[in-house]
Design a protein around this motif. Structure first.
Motif, mmCIF file in Angstrom:
data_model
loop_
_atom_site.group_PDB
_atom_site.id
_atom_site.type_symbol
_atom_site.label_atom_id
_atom_site.label_comp_id
_atom_site.label_asym_id
_atom_site.label_seq_id
_atom_site.Cartn_x
_atom_site.Cartn_y
_atom_site.Cartn_z
ATOM 1 N N GLY A 113 0.780 -1.238 0.000
ATOM 2 C CA GLY A 113 0.000 0.000 0.000
ATOM 3 C C GLY A 113 0.808 1.283 0.000
ATOM 4 N N PHE A 114 1.928 1.312 -0.751
ATOM 5 C CA PHE A 114 2.661 2.579 -0.837
ATOM 6 C C PHE A 114 3.358 2.703 -2.182
ATOM 7 C CE2 PHE A 114 6.188 -0.183 0.480
ATOM 8 C CZ PHE A 114 7.253 0.305 -0.279
ATOM 9 N N ARG A 115 3.742 3.950 -2.495
ATOM 10 C CA ARG A 115 4.676 4.167 -3.603
ATOM 11 C C ARG A 115 5.696 5.210 -3.145
ATOM 12 N NH1 ARG A 115 0.911 7.250 -8.127
ATOM 13 N NH2 ARG A 115 0.717 9.250 -7.047
ATOM 14 N N LEU A 116 6.904 5.111 -3.690
ATOM 15 C CA LEU A 116 8.008 5.947 -3.213
ATOM 16 C C LEU A 116 8.815 6.445 -4.398
ATOM 17 C CD1 LEU A 116 10.539 5.367 -0.409
ATOM 18 C CD2 LEU A 116 11.410 5.281 -2.740
ATOM 19 N N ILE A 117 9.308 7.671 -4.275
ATOM 20 C CA ILE A 117 10.230 8.211 -5.265
ATOM 21 C C ILE A 117 11.381 8.867 -4.488
ATOM 22 C CG2 ILE A 117 8.639 10.200 -5.471
ATOM 23 C CD1 ILE A 117 11.345 9.198 -8.031
ATOM 24 N N SER A 122 21.962 16.320 -4.219
ATOM 25 C CA SER A 122 23.214 17.057 -4.073
ATOM 26 C C SER A 122 24.365 16.062 -4.099
ATOM 27 C CB SER A 122 23.196 17.838 -2.753
ATOM 28 O OG SER A 122 24.484 18.292 -2.418
ATOM 29 N N HIS A 123 25.516 16.507 -4.628
ATOM 30 C CA HIS A 123 26.668 15.606 -4.744
ATOM 31 C C HIS A 123 27.700 15.887 -3.655
ATOM 32 C CE1 HIS A 123 29.260 12.731 -6.619
ATOM 33 N NE2 HIS A 123 30.225 13.617 -6.759
ATOM 34 N N HIS A 124 28.017 17.151 -3.424
ATOM 35 C CA HIS A 124 28.899 17.548 -2.304
ATOM 36 C C HIS A 124 28.182 18.613 -1.513
ATOM 37 C CE1 HIS A 124 32.318 15.179 -3.334
ATOM 38 N NE2 HIS A 124 32.563 15.817 -4.471
ATOM 39 N N PRO A 125 27.677 18.339 -0.329
ATOM 40 C CA PRO A 125 27.641 17.028 0.323
ATOM 41 C C PRO A 125 26.613 16.118 -0.354
ATOM 42 C CG PRO A 125 26.340 18.591 1.572
ATOM 43 C CD PRO A 125 26.978 19.367 0.455
ATOM 44 N N PRO A 126 26.799 14.779 -0.243
ATOM 45 C CA PRO A 126 25.814 13.874 -0.842
ATOM 46 C C PRO A 126 24.500 13.891 -0.061
ATOM 47 C CG PRO A 126 27.524 12.635 0.307
ATOM 48 C CD PRO A 126 27.893 14.073 0.423
ATOM 49 N N VAL A 127 23.417 14.264 -0.733
ATOM 50 C CA VAL A 127 22.104 14.282 -0.067
ATOM 51 C C VAL A 127 21.109 13.480 -0.901
ATOM 52 C CG1 VAL A 127 20.225 15.704 0.838
ATOM 53 C CG2 VAL A 127 22.559 16.577 0.913
ATOM 54 N N SER A 128 20.415 12.558 -0.237
ATOM 55 C CA SER A 128 19.384 11.749 -0.894
ATOM 56 C C SER A 128 18.036 12.121 -0.306
ATOM 57 C CB SER A 128 19.638 10.258 -0.639
ATOM 58 O OG SER A 128 20.980 9.918 -0.928
ATOM 59 N N ALA A 129 17.095 12.514 -1.168
ATOM 60 C CA ALA A 129 15.756 12.895 -0.704
ATOM 61 C C ALA A 129 14.775 11.814 -1.118
ATOM 62 C CB ALA A 129 15.341 14.226 -1.315
ATOM 63 N N PHE A 130 13.804 11.509 -0.245
ATOM 64 C CA PHE A 130 12.803 10.506 -0.611
ATOM 65 C C PHE A 130 11.419 10.965 -0.166
ATOM 66 C CE2 PHE A 130 13.896 9.394 3.720
ATOM 67 C CZ PHE A 130 12.683 9.023 4.288
ATOM 68 N N HIS A 131 10.408 10.417 -0.833
ATOM 69 C CA HIS A 131 9.019 10.758 -0.522
ATOM 70 C C HIS A 131 8.183 9.511 -0.795
ATOM 71 C CE1 HIS A 131 5.267 13.164 -0.543
ATOM 72 N NE2 HIS A 131 4.886 12.262 -1.431
ATOM 73 N N ALA A 132 7.480 9.037 0.238
ATOM 74 C CA ALA A 132 6.598 7.881 0.055
ATOM 75 C C ALA A 132 5.194 8.300 0.444
ATOM 76 C CB ALA A 132 7.057 6.725 0.932
ATOM 77 N N GLU A 133 4.204 7.701 -0.221
ATOM 78 C CA GLU A 133 2.817 8.029 0.124
ATOM 79 C C GLU A 133 1.989 6.756 0.134
ATOM 80 O OE1 GLU A 133 1.630 9.632 -4.345
ATOM 81 O OE2 GLU A 133 2.620 11.007 -2.947
#
Length: 423
Positions: A113-117, A122-133
Motif C-alpha cells: 500500500g505505498f509508492r516511493l520516489i 546534491s553531490h557535495h555534500p551527498p544528499v538523498s531525498a525521498f518521498h513515500a505516500e
C-alpha cells in the motif's frame, strides 16, 4: 497473473578476503569518507537510494498506526516503525553505491500500500531525498539523508544527518525524528559487525507527545548489544509507557510501574552474582579485532508487555547475498516492460550496479560513469550553470523549521522531460 517476487540475486557475492582495506583507509583516519573512492569489492549491488527505501520494509506498521484511535497507542506503533526502519542494517557490511547526481529510484508496492520516489539532490555534500505516500492517501513519509562517514582506526561510523517526517493524514498528525548512529567494526581485521547507538527522539507535533529511544552502545561485556530502551511521554511530560527490545529482533511496550518493579526485583536477583572487575591489562587498547560480543541471548520479556514489532526472517541464502532481507533482494529487479515506464535516471538502469549484481566485478563501468559525471560538472561550471533538481526542492520543513528537501510532485505522471542523461 502476477509473477512471484524474486527470491535470489542473479549471482552470489564473491569473497572480500584478498583485498586490504587498510591500504586505502590508513590515509583517512578521522576524515570524512564521502570523497574517497573505495574499490567496488566492498560494495553491495544497491544504490544508497535503494538502501533508504528499506525504511519501508515494515510499512504495515504505518497502516497500523493510522488505525489506532489513541495518540499514545499511535506513538508506540510509530516508534516501532522507526526502529524497524533500521533493522535491515544488521549484518549489512557492504557499502551501497554512491548515487550519481540526479539519480532516482521509484518503488510501488500494491501489496504494502505505498509508492516511493527518491532523488540524489546534491553531490557535495551527498544528499538523498525521498518521498513515500500511502496508496489509499492515509500517510506521507519523507526525508532527506546526508550520511557523514568517519573512519576511527578500526571502525567506520556513519551519522545519518537529516530529519524524517511521517504524516498520518486522517489524524492530521506529523511525527519527526532522526536515525541513530551506525558503526561498522573491524574494517581492517577480524569479522565485520555492526552496532547502532544514540538517542532517537520522536515528536508528535500535533499533540506534544514524545518518544525517546536510546539505542545502546554494546558496552564492556556486550550486555547491551543491539538493545533499545525508551519511553513515551505525553505533553505534560507524564511517562505513559516504557518501550524495550532489540533493533535486530523485536520491540515491546509495558506499563512504567510494571517496568520499574520488575527492574527492582531483577536488581535484587543479580546483586550476588556481580562479575569481578576486569584486570587493567584486559581493558588496554589492543591491535586486534574488536570481537563482536558473544552475548546473543534474546530479549527477556516482562510479563504484561505488548509486542509492537518483530523482525521478519531473512532468506535462507541471505549470507551469499550480501545479507539482504527478502525485501532488499527485490529492490533492483527489473521486470519485463518496466524499462519503458521508468525514468531514465532510475537506479535499475545503472550499468555498474547491474554488472555487480550479475557477478561482474570490473571497476571500468563505474569509472566511465564517474568520468561522465565529472565532465558534466565541468561543462556546467564553464557555462556558469547551477544544477537543478528534478523532483524535489529545498524549502523549510513546516514542522521542524529546518531546511529540508520536499517532493514537488508529478513524478508518477511519467512526463520525464528535463531528466539529466547520467548513465
Amino acid at each position: 497473473p502476477a509473477r512471484p517476487p524474486v527470491s535470489a540475486l542473479p549471482a552470489p557475492m564473491f569473497s572480500r578476503n584478498n583485498f586490504s582495506v587498510w591500504s586505502i583507509l590508513k590515509k583517512c583516519i578521522g576524515l570524512e569518507l564521502s570523497k574517497i573512492t573505495m574499490p567496488i569489492v566492498f560494495n553491495e549491488p544497491l544504490s544508497f537510494l535503494q538502501r533508504i527505501t528499506e525504511y519501508m520494509e515494515h510499512t504495515y506498521l504505518i497502516h497500523k498506526a493510522c488505525a489506532q484511535s489513541d495518540s499514545i497507542e499511535r506513538m508506540q506503533v510509530v516508534a516501532a516503525f522507526a526502529v524497524s526502519a533500521v533493522a535491515s542494517q544488521w549484518d549489512r557490511t557492504g557499502k551501497p553505491f554512491n548515487p550519481l547526481l540526479g539519480e532516482t529510484y521509484e518503488l510501488t508496492r500494491e501489496d504494502q500500500g505505498f509508492r516511493l520516489i527518491s532523488e540524489q539532490v546534491s553531490h557535495h555534500p551527498p544528499v538523498s531525498a525521498f518521498h513515500a505516500e500511502g496508496l489509499s492517501q492515509d500517510f506521507l513519509f519523507h526525508g532527506s539523508i546526508y550520511p557523514k562517514l568517519k573512519f576511527w582506526g578500526k571502525s567506520v561510523e556513519a551519522e545519518p544527518k537529516g530529519t524524517i517526517t511521517l504524516e498520518l493524514l486522517k489524524h492530521k498528525e506529523a511525527y519527526t525524528w532522526s536515525n541513530p548512529f551506525c558503526c561498522v567494526h573491524n574494517v581492517i581485521v577480524g569479522k565485520l559487525w555492526i552496532e547502532q547507538y544514540g538517542t532517537v527522539e520522536i515528536v508528535n507535533h500535533s499533540t506534544g507527545d514524545k518518544c525517546v529511544l536510546n539505542f545502546k552502545p554494546c558496552g564492556m561485556f556486550g550486555k547491551e548489544l543491539h538493545r533499545v530502551e525508551g519511553y513515551v511521554q505525553d505533553k505534560c511530560k507524564k511517562k505513559r509507557c516504557v518501550i524495550y527490545g532489540k533493533w535486530t529482533e523485536c520491540l515491546w511496550s509495558v506499563d512504567p510501574q510494571v517496568y520499574e518493579s520488575h527492574r527492582k526485583n531483577d536488581k535484587r536477583g543479580t546483586a550476588e552474582t556481580k562479575k569481578p572487575k576486569p584486570e587493567e591489562s584486559e581493558v588496554a587498547e589492543n591491535e586486534d579485532a574488536d570481537d563482536m560480543p558473544e552475548v546473543q541471548e534474546t530479549v527477556a520479556v516482562i510479563p504484561g508487555s505488548t509486542l509492537l514489532w518483530r523482525v521478519s526472517s531473512r532468506p535462507s541464502n541471505s549470507a551469499e547475498m550480501y545479507n539482504f532481507t527478502n525485501f532488499a533482494v527485490t529492490l533492483n529487479e527489473s521486470e519485463p516492460g518496466m524499462e519503458g515506464v521508468l525514468a531514465p535516471t532510475d537506479c535499475r538502469l545503472r550499468p555498474d550496479i547491474r554488472a555487480m549484481e550479475n557477478g561482474d566485478m570490473g571497476n571500468e563501468i563505474f569509472l566511465v560513469l564517474e568520468e561522465k559525471q565529472r565532465a558534466a560538472r565541468k561543462e556546467r561550471a564553464k557555462n556558469n550553470e547551477e544544477w537543478s533538481t528534478r523532483w524535489f526542492e529545498l524549502v523549510t520543513n513546516p514542522y521542524t523549521g529546518l531546511q529540508d528537501w520536499l517532493y514537488t510532485g508529478g513524478y508518477f505522471d511519467r512526463k520525464y522531460t528535463d531528466c539529466p542523461d547520467i548513465y
